[in-house]
Design an enzyme around this catalytic site. Structure first.
Site, mmCIF file in Angstrom:
data_model
loop_
_atom_site.group_PDB
_atom_site.id
_atom_site.type_symbol
_atom_site.label_atom_id
_atom_site.label_comp_id
_atom_site.label_asym_id
_atom_site.label_seq_id
_atom_site.Cartn_x
_atom_site.Cartn_y
_atom_site.Cartn_z
ATOM 1 N N HIS A 141 0.767 -1.314 0.174
ATOM 2 C CA HIS A 141 -0.051 -0.030 -0.049
ATOM 3 C C HIS A 141 1.037 1.136 0.127
ATOM 4 C CE1 HIS A 141 0.373 -0.013 4.664
ATOM 5 N NE2 HIS A 141 0.488 1.096 4.540
ATOM 6 N N ASP B 249 0.326 -7.646 1.685
ATOM 7 C CA ASP B 249 0.758 -6.320 1.896
ATOM 8 C C ASP B 249 2.311 -6.271 1.941
ATOM 9 O OD1 ASP B 249 0.067 -3.578 1.915
ATOM 10 O OD2 ASP B 249 0.232 -3.557 4.041
ATOM 11 N N SER C 274 4.596 2.744 7.913
ATOM 12 C CA SER C 274 4.360 1.535 6.938
ATOM 13 C C SER C 274 5.724 1.194 6.180
ATOM 14 C CB SER C 274 3.067 1.382 6.169
ATOM 15 O OG SER C 274 2.000 1.642 6.909
#
Length: 354
Positions: A100, A131, A214
């Protein structure tokens, strides 16, 4: 904890020399008899004199963390910038991050290193069901500092350090512990940017993770990576999640060896269930594909899957994660229970696909 020691009461009779010529009597009053000696005081457990050296861990891991900057085209010819983090996994500057962080809509991707040098990068592979993504600087770098992934099991309560670039602030260090293991899409809060059918078994931590963190590493006190920071629980505080190191390693092996992540197909469908005697949660097979790996192994509808590769399972997400971790090359060992029959082991030869 404060320990209170109570000494036993000991009654001592006053004595005097007895005259051999004089008669004497000795009282046998039981209330004055001696009690057993008191046990020795217990030793208090030793306590650490100081906290771990988080600064030393940070100095070790910070050179391996990068910023990932994406240019996202918008309406009317304008562009939006997205910032995340990444972790260097090879000396030529190869970086693992979250899928993402590098969306398909990104027109440009840059990587910025700890020395503030910024270079263009390209996506080598991205896997939404994990992910995870791999990006590489163009041209390749030299003498970068790759991380070391931990191979030892992770335990709740362990100290962890998270390093990332939240909100574009640059190197940011947060500290916490491993709060839990085996969290899935539901535990994360069903976020829209993570697919419901993903292969998730997140490490939960209370080390602060924010927008832009992230893709950064979560490391132990040796500086070994336990996982890659991925998500936070929106309505919670101190509830963050990371893709575990074993799956990150598996993903990198697949991509760097085969050019893709080979998804495992077992030829079965299953659902979370609470009907198995003595267990509040288990996995029940609801469909078996004809001539698929499950059918060839003898699995049937209504069989209960109790373990995969020797590890107990209670949810479909655990079965999916463990089988993907083993991979297409298998074999995959399961313990299953069928109504009215004894527990038995089956071996599946998985195939690629979904």
């Amino acid at each position: 904890m404060r320990t209170l020691f109570v000494a036993g009461l000991v009654a001592l009779a006053a004595c005097r020399p007895l005259d051999d010529a004089a008669p004497s009597s000795v009282s046998s009053d039981s209330s004055k008899s001696a009690s057993p000696p008191s046990p020795p005081p217990q030793q208090r457990p030793s306590r650490p004199t100081a906290l771990p050296d988080f600064a030393a861990v940070t100095e070790q891991i910070a050179p391996s963390v990068v910023s990932v900057i994406c240019t996202l085209p918008q309406a009317a010819g304008r562009a939006k910038r997205g910032i995340g983090s990444g972790t260097i996994v090879r000396a030529d500057g190869l970086v693992v991050t979250n899928a993402h962080v590098v969306p398909l809509t990104a027109s440009e991707i840059d990587v910025q290193y700890a020395n503030q040098e910024r270079v263009r990068a390209q996506v080598i592979h991205r896997e939404p069901l994990l992910d995870l993504a791999v990006i590489a600087p163009d041209p390749p770098r030299v003498d970068q500092a790759p991380v070391v992934f931990r191979e030892r099991p992770v335990r709740p309560g362990e100290w962890v350090v998270a390093v990332g670039h939240p909100f574009g602030l640059g190197d940011t260090v947060t500290v916490g512990v491993v709060s839990g293991l085996g969290r899935d899409w539901v535990d994360v809060g069903k976020p829209e940017d993570l697919p419901q059918d993903g292969f998730f078994s997140f490490v939960q931590t209370d080390a602060s993770i924010n927008t832009g963190s992230s893709g950064g590493p979560i490391v132990d006190l040796r500086g070994e990576v336990l996982g890659i920071a991925t998500a936070v629980r929106g309505e919670g505080t101190g509830i963050g999640f990371a893709v575990p190191a074993p799956m990150v390693r598996r993903y990198l092996e697949e991509v760097l060896t085969h050019g893709r992540f080979r998804r495992v197909r077992l030829g079965i469908r299953a659902a979370d269930d609470d009907e198995f005697p003595g267990r509040m949660a288990t996995v029940k097979i609801t469909r078996v594909e004809a001539a698929g790996p499950g059918a060839k192994a003898g699995l049937q509808v209504d069989d209960f899957i109790l373990s995969v590769a020797g590890q107990p399972v209670h949810r479909v997400s655990e079965v999916a994660y463990l089988t993907q971790l083993i991979g297409v090359d298998g074999p995959i060992e399961m313990q299953v229970q069928r109504a009215g029959e004894p527990l038995r082991s089956v071996t599946l030869a998985p195939v690629e696909g979904l």
